[in-house]
Scaffold this active site. Sequence first.
Site, PDB file in Angstrom:
ATOM      1  N   ASP A  33       0.850  -1.189   0.000  1.00  0.00           N
ATOM      2  CA  ASP A  33       0.000   0.000   0.000  1.00  0.00           C
ATOM      3  C   ASP A  33       0.887   1.241   0.000  1.00  0.00           C
ATOM      4  O   ASP A  33       1.746   1.406   0.877  1.00  0.00           O
ATOM      5  CB  ASP A  33      -0.895  -0.002   1.254  1.00  0.00           C
ATOM      6  CG  ASP A  33      -2.106   0.894   1.115  1.00  0.00           C
ATOM      7  OD1 ASP A  33      -2.216   1.583   0.089  1.00  0.00           O
ATOM      8  OD2 ASP A  33      -2.935   0.908   2.040  1.00  0.00           O
ATOM      9  N   ASP A 127      -3.131   2.662  -5.843  1.00  0.00           N
ATOM     10  CA  ASP A 127      -2.043   2.707  -4.868  1.00  0.00           C
ATOM     11  C   ASP A 127      -1.935   1.481  -3.966  1.00  0.00           C
ATOM     12  O   ASP A 127      -1.239   1.536  -2.951  1.00  0.00           O
ATOM     13  CB  ASP A 127      -2.167   3.964  -4.007  1.00  0.00           C
ATOM     14  CG  ASP A 127      -3.474   4.021  -3.230  1.00  0.00           C
ATOM     15  OD1 ASP A 127      -4.366   3.210  -3.495  1.00  0.00           O
ATOM     16  OD2 ASP A 127      -3.592   4.900  -2.343  1.00  0.00           O
ATOM     17  N   GLU A 128      -2.574   0.377  -4.308  1.00  0.00           N
ATOM     18  CA  GLU A 128      -2.420  -0.822  -3.485  1.00  0.00           C
ATOM     19  C   GLU A 128      -2.672  -2.075  -4.313  1.00  0.00           C
ATOM     20  O   GLU A 128      -3.403  -2.059  -5.302  1.00  0.00           O
ATOM     21  CB  GLU A 128      -3.362  -0.800  -2.277  1.00  0.00           C
ATOM     22  CG  GLU A 128      -4.826  -0.765  -2.633  1.00  0.00           C
ATOM     23  CD  GLU A 128      -5.727  -0.846  -1.404  1.00  0.00           C
ATOM     24  OE1 GLU A 128      -5.427  -1.641  -0.482  1.00  0.00           O
ATOM     25  OE2 GLU A 128      -6.741  -0.124  -1.378  1.00  0.00           O
TER      26      GLU A 128
END
Length: 415
Positions: A33, A127-128
């Site tokens: 993350d 973003d993860e």
Amino acid sequence: MGRNTALPEGYERFRVTDSTWPDDTGCHLLHVDMDAFFAAVELRTRPELADRPVVVAGAGPRSVVLSANYPARRFGISSAMPVAAARKLCPHAVYLPPTRGLYSEVSRGVMALFSEYTPLVEPLSLDEAFLDVQGALRRLGATPVEIGREIRAKVESEYGVTCSVGAAGVKFVAKLASGMAKPDGMVVVPVADTVSFLHPLPVSALWGVGPKTAEVLRAHGLATIADIAATPPERLRRWLGVATAEHLTALAHGRDERGVVADAEEKSLGAERTFDTDLADRAEQERQLLSLAEKVAATLRRRGLRGRTVSIKVRFSDFRTITRARTLPTATDVARTIHAQAVTLLRDTGAGAPVRLLGVRAEGLVGAEQPEQLSLDDARPASRWRDAEVAADVARSKFGAAAVRPASLLRRDVP
């Protein structure tokens, strides 16, 4: 690497430090993350703002916060909060407009970096992502912690942002662990400690427990995951319905059968290198492209693929990035062919400035059963070069990566 601040009391034993880490045997599922992603991307070219509260948000009257760095979060600012509310909490924060397309570009690069370790990458957002690195553990002879550390270091060095990693034997526990690792840390939940890790946590920590479900559980006296695990399943079914009850019961006992599902069929493969000092010499840049082309071609052959298009990425010291691509008459997995196209693309850019990063990528992937066309302008047909490279693959598999290399890559500073 930064120090995380999100670990609950009593959970320090799960933190990875420079010298020690928990038993990571069987913890092949990683959740990676990015830390305050949009804000971190903007701060790469604004290092003077790193210690100040920074918020990325639109300028309209109804705009919401897209991202806030950690100094801003200390004032209570969070994503999706109305900007008006954020300004009341921290009027002296720096508010930056979002840069269109930039976050997607960085995300694509980070996800491609993940795919260098495993084809089993499941993005959840820009973003993860989840990664199943079980194959990489065998291939690299590494542990989950070592792979997680390497990923974190490469994300920071190549993209100028940090990420947090959780490692566990099941998906949802890995995701909980990455949240506790923030910012810029790593948390490992040993398989044997999965239940003891989960049970003290509040019911809201379970995947699928939203505000309404949490309210129902608390109304029946269930405050922690341990409370759910101790509740007879038939009671949970009456309160929550069969599907939700069975789902939460399994999670509360540390059971999660879901594996990592790759987002899509692989469409490209690449390799990149960020240099310790900016690289100004054009001949040296082309030599580095050869090293990258060798890696890309070897990966293509190992996975039974060929690429129809060769692309390069060039990043300068101010993080300005350009990409160029060229489609070949037929798909290839030959390093010589890939390198020749990469060099042509680099020369065509006319870029004379020193570079921070170079990347080579093969796109438009097809199965290797499709034959490669012979090259008319090459004294040695492409198929002959491929035979030589396949022989080198065999030698490297037996004697190590450095067993056979092009003469120009024998210097130690070329990986």
